[in-house]
Design a protein around this motif. Structure first.
Motif, PDB file in Angstrom:
ATOM      1  N   LEU A 125      10.888 -13.182 -17.151  1.00 60.59           N
ATOM      2  CA  LEU A 125      10.987 -14.656 -17.903  1.00 60.59           C
ATOM      3  C   LEU A 125      12.098 -14.621 -18.432  1.00 60.59           C
ATOM      4  CD1 LEU A 125       8.185 -12.484 -20.234  1.00 60.59           C
ATOM      5  CD2 LEU A 125       7.532 -13.591 -18.265  1.00 60.59           C
ATOM      6  N   ALA A 126      13.547 -14.265 -18.466  1.00 57.26           N
ATOM      7  CA  ALA A 126      14.498 -14.578 -18.644  1.00 57.26           C
ATOM      8  C   ALA A 126      15.375 -13.591 -18.255  1.00 57.26           C
ATOM      9  CB  ALA A 126      14.342 -14.954 -20.660  1.00 57.26           C
ATOM     10  N   ILE A 127      16.607 -14.991 -18.507  1.00 55.50           N
ATOM     11  CA  ILE A 127      18.115 -13.747 -17.535  1.00 55.50           C
ATOM     12  C   ILE A 127      18.986 -14.694 -18.766  1.00 55.50           C
ATOM     13  CG2 ILE A 127      17.647 -13.491 -15.146  1.00 55.50           C
ATOM     14  CD1 ILE A 127      18.713 -15.714 -14.596  1.00 55.50           C
ATOM     15  N   ALA A 128      20.154 -13.781 -18.774  1.00 53.90           N
ATOM     16  CA  ALA A 128      20.833 -13.755 -19.490  1.00 53.90           C
ATOM     17  C   ALA A 128      22.633 -13.526 -18.832  1.00 53.90           C
ATOM     18  CB  ALA A 128      20.517 -13.992 -21.129  1.00 53.90           C
ATOM     19  N   GLU A 129      23.449 -13.566 -19.653  1.00 52.73           N
ATOM     20  CA  GLU A 129      24.952 -13.586 -19.529  1.00 52.73           C
ATOM     21  C   GLU A 129      25.688 -13.800 -20.831  1.00 52.73           C
ATOM     22  OE1 GLU A 129      27.598 -14.478 -16.362  1.00 52.73           O
ATOM     23  OE2 GLU A 129      27.849 -15.597 -17.543  1.00 52.73           O
ATOM     24  N   GLY A 130      26.474 -12.668 -21.520  1.00 54.05           N
ATOM     25  CA  GLY A 130      26.900 -12.614 -22.997  1.00 54.05           C
ATOM     26  C   GLY A 130      28.214 -12.184 -22.612  1.00 54.05           C
ATOM     27  N   THR A 131      29.667 -12.462 -23.773  1.00 53.86           N
ATOM     28  CA  THR A 131      30.537 -11.960 -23.974  1.00 53.86           C
ATOM     29  C   THR A 131      30.335 -11.618 -25.523  1.00 53.86           C
ATOM     30  OG1 THR A 131      31.559 -13.459 -22.317  1.00 53.86           O
ATOM     31  CG2 THR A 131      32.369 -12.931 -23.676  1.00 53.86           C
ATOM     32  N   PHE A 132      31.081 -10.776 -25.116  1.00 51.03           N
ATOM     33  CA  PHE A 132      30.726  -9.407 -26.939  1.00 51.03           C
ATOM     34  C   PHE A 132      32.055  -9.336 -27.324  1.00 51.03           C
ATOM     35  CE2 PHE A 132      26.738  -9.840 -25.219  1.00 51.03           C
ATOM     36  CZ  PHE A 132      26.364  -9.825 -25.909  1.00 51.03           C
ATOM     37  N   ARG A 133      32.874  -9.447 -28.179  1.00 45.38           N
ATOM     38  CA  ARG A 133      33.704  -8.715 -28.478  1.00 45.38           C
ATOM     39  C   ARG A 133      33.947  -7.313 -29.012  1.00 45.38           C
ATOM     40  NH1 ARG A 133      36.920  -8.028 -33.336  1.00 45.38           N
ATOM     41  NH2 ARG A 133      35.864  -9.254 -34.492  1.00 45.38           N
ATOM     42  N   ILE A 134      34.644  -6.192 -29.480  1.00 52.18           N
ATOM     43  CA  ILE A 134      34.056  -5.120 -29.768  1.00 52.18           C
ATOM     44  C   ILE A 134      34.290  -5.013 -31.434  1.00 52.18           C
ATOM     45  CG2 ILE A 134      34.485  -1.926 -29.678  1.00 52.18           C
ATOM     46  CD1 ILE A 134      33.248  -3.349 -28.012  1.00 52.18           C
ATOM     47  N   ARG A 135      33.713  -4.433 -32.399  1.00 53.77           N
ATOM     48  CA  ARG A 135      35.104  -4.766 -33.947  1.00 53.77           C
ATOM     49  C   ARG A 135      35.460  -4.051 -34.067  1.00 53.77           C
ATOM     50  NH1 ARG A 135      29.889  -5.991 -38.153  1.00 53.77           N
ATOM     51  NH2 ARG A 135      31.670  -6.645 -39.476  1.00 53.77           N
ATOM     52  N   SER A 136      35.967  -4.033 -35.228  1.00 50.94           N
ATOM     53  CA  SER A 136      37.503  -3.394 -35.224  1.00 50.94           C
ATOM     54  C   SER A 136      36.523  -1.742 -35.533  1.00 50.94           C
ATOM     55  CB  SER A 136      38.587  -4.191 -36.795  1.00 50.94           C
ATOM     56  OG  SER A 136      38.937  -4.854 -36.068  1.00 50.94           O
ATOM     57  N   GLY A 137      37.337  -1.239 -35.752  1.00 52.48           N
ATOM     58  CA  GLY A 137      36.838   0.714 -35.684  1.00 52.48           C
ATOM     59  C   GLY A 137      35.982   1.219 -35.048  1.00 52.48           C
ATOM     60  N   SER A 138      35.912  -0.140 -34.049  1.00 55.74           N
ATOM     61  CA  SER A 138      34.041   0.844 -32.892  1.00 55.74           C
ATOM     62  C   SER A 138      34.692   0.396 -31.801  1.00 55.74           C
ATOM     63  CB  SER A 138      33.228  -0.521 -32.805  1.00 55.74           C
ATOM     64  OG  SER A 138      32.352  -0.501 -33.901  1.00 55.74           O
ATOM     65  N   GLU A 139      37.047   0.734 -31.554  1.00 52.74           N
ATOM     66  CA  GLU A 139      37.221   0.549 -29.924  1.00 52.74           C
ATOM     67  C   GLU A 139      36.872   2.062 -29.311  1.00 52.74           C
ATOM     68  OE1 GLU A 139      38.911  -0.455 -33.021  1.00 52.74           O
ATOM     69  OE2 GLU A 139      39.436  -2.035 -32.846  1.00 52.74           O
ATOM     70  N   GLY A 140      37.430   3.156 -29.816  1.00 50.60           N
ATOM     71  CA  GLY A 140      37.350   4.362 -29.620  1.00 50.60           C
ATOM     72  C   GLY A 140      35.828   4.682 -29.069  1.00 50.60           C
ATOM     73  N   PRO A 141      35.441   5.468 -28.256  1.00 48.54           N
ATOM     74  CA  PRO A 141      33.736   6.402 -27.773  1.00 48.54           C
ATOM     75  C   PRO A 141      33.084   6.701 -28.539  1.00 48.54           C
ATOM     76  CG  PRO A 141      35.008   7.785 -27.060  1.00 48.54           C
ATOM     77  CD  PRO A 141      36.127   6.674 -27.354  1.00 48.54           C
ATOM     78  N   GLU A 142      34.125   7.332 -30.341  1.00 49.76           N
ATOM     79  CA  GLU A 142      33.086   7.679 -30.874  1.00 49.76           C
ATOM     80  C   GLU A 142      32.953   6.982 -32.364  1.00 49.76           C
ATOM     81  OE1 GLU A 142      37.280   6.369 -32.184  1.00 49.76           O
ATOM     82  OE2 GLU A 142      36.462   7.888 -30.750  1.00 49.76           O
ATOM     83  N   GLY A 143      33.177   5.502 -32.336  1.00 51.50           N
ATOM     84  CA  GLY A 143      32.774   4.119 -33.443  1.00 51.50           C
ATOM     85  C   GLY A 143      32.927   4.875 -34.507  1.00 51.50           C
ATOM     86  N   VAL A 144      31.876   4.365 -35.884  1.00 53.76           N
ATOM     87  CA  VAL A 144      32.073   4.252 -36.812  1.00 53.76           C
ATOM     88  C   VAL A 144      30.605   5.101 -37.549  1.00 53.76           C
ATOM     89  CG1 VAL A 144      33.975   2.096 -37.209  1.00 53.76           C
ATOM     90  CG2 VAL A 144      30.710   2.018 -36.811  1.00 53.76           C
ATOM     91  N   PRO A 145      30.954   5.582 -39.053  1.00 48.35           N
ATOM     92  CA  PRO A 145      29.362   6.038 -39.689  1.00 48.35           C
ATOM     93  C   PRO A 145      28.499   5.131 -39.408  1.00 48.35           C
ATOM     94  CG  PRO A 145      31.330   6.903 -40.494  1.00 48.35           C
ATOM     95  CD  PRO A 145      32.112   5.658 -39.541  1.00 48.35           C
ATOM     96  N   ILE A 146      27.342   5.551 -39.050  1.00 45.87           N
ATOM     97  CA  ILE A 146      26.217   4.024 -39.288  1.00 45.87           C
ATOM     98  C   ILE A 146      26.284   3.971 -40.932  1.00 45.87           C
ATOM     99  CG2 ILE A 146      23.325   4.049 -39.090  1.00 45.87           C
ATOM    100  CD1 ILE A 146      23.786   6.266 -36.898  1.00 45.87           C
TER     101      ILE A 146
END
Length: 146
Positions: A125-146
């Motif tokens: 039905l559709a295809i897509a391509e995107g570029t994203f930037r990790i938000r500050s504090g989310s760079e590490g695999p541990e992320g941030v609290p929900i």
């Protein structure tokens, strides 16, 4: 998959727009995410087929997820969409659609993903391509609290 994370359980457990869409998280792992949506009348355009905005929104979500997997309970990684290109290739008016996103490349802050939407008969039905930037504090695999 970690059932303690709200993001993993899918759109009905999330606030705002995610809840409005009502998708279900099928799988989410490092570099790949899959969601499904059972089409409802609210997802259709005036012509009676799934609205392009619904498809684009689902692709945006799953492409971002492909680059933001977080294996830690009660935590998540967040990204901002920098660009998103969607190409529509088919239509459907009912059933369940499946959206798959895969991270293709990236560094510590910026990543690229691609994705596809298929209906329950396997039609693209559709295809897509995107570029994203990790938000500050989310760079590490541990992320941030929900």
């Amino acid at each position: 998959m970690n059932d303690e994370s709200l993001h993993i359980r899918g759109g009905q457990d999330l606030p705002g727009f995610h809840n409005l869409l009502g998708y279900r998280q099928v799988s989410w792992e490092e570099n790949e995410a899959v969601i499904e949506l059972e089409l409802q009348p609210r997802h259709l355009n005036l012509g009676g087929v799934v609205h392009g905005g619904v498809l684009t929104s689902l692709l945006d979500i799953v492409l971002a997820e492909a680059g933001t997997f977080c294996p830690y309970p009660g935590r998540m990684r967040k990204a901002i969409t920098l660009s998103l290109t969607t190409t529509f290739t088919g239509q459907c008016s009912g059933g369940t659609i499946r959206v798959t996103g895969r991270k293709r490349a990236g560094g510590t802050r910026i990543f690229n993903s691609t994705g596809e939407v298929h209906d329950d008969k396997g039609n693209l039905l559709a295809i897509a391509e995107g570029t994203f930037r990790i938000r500050s504090g989310s760079e590490g695999p541990e992320g941030v609290p929900i």
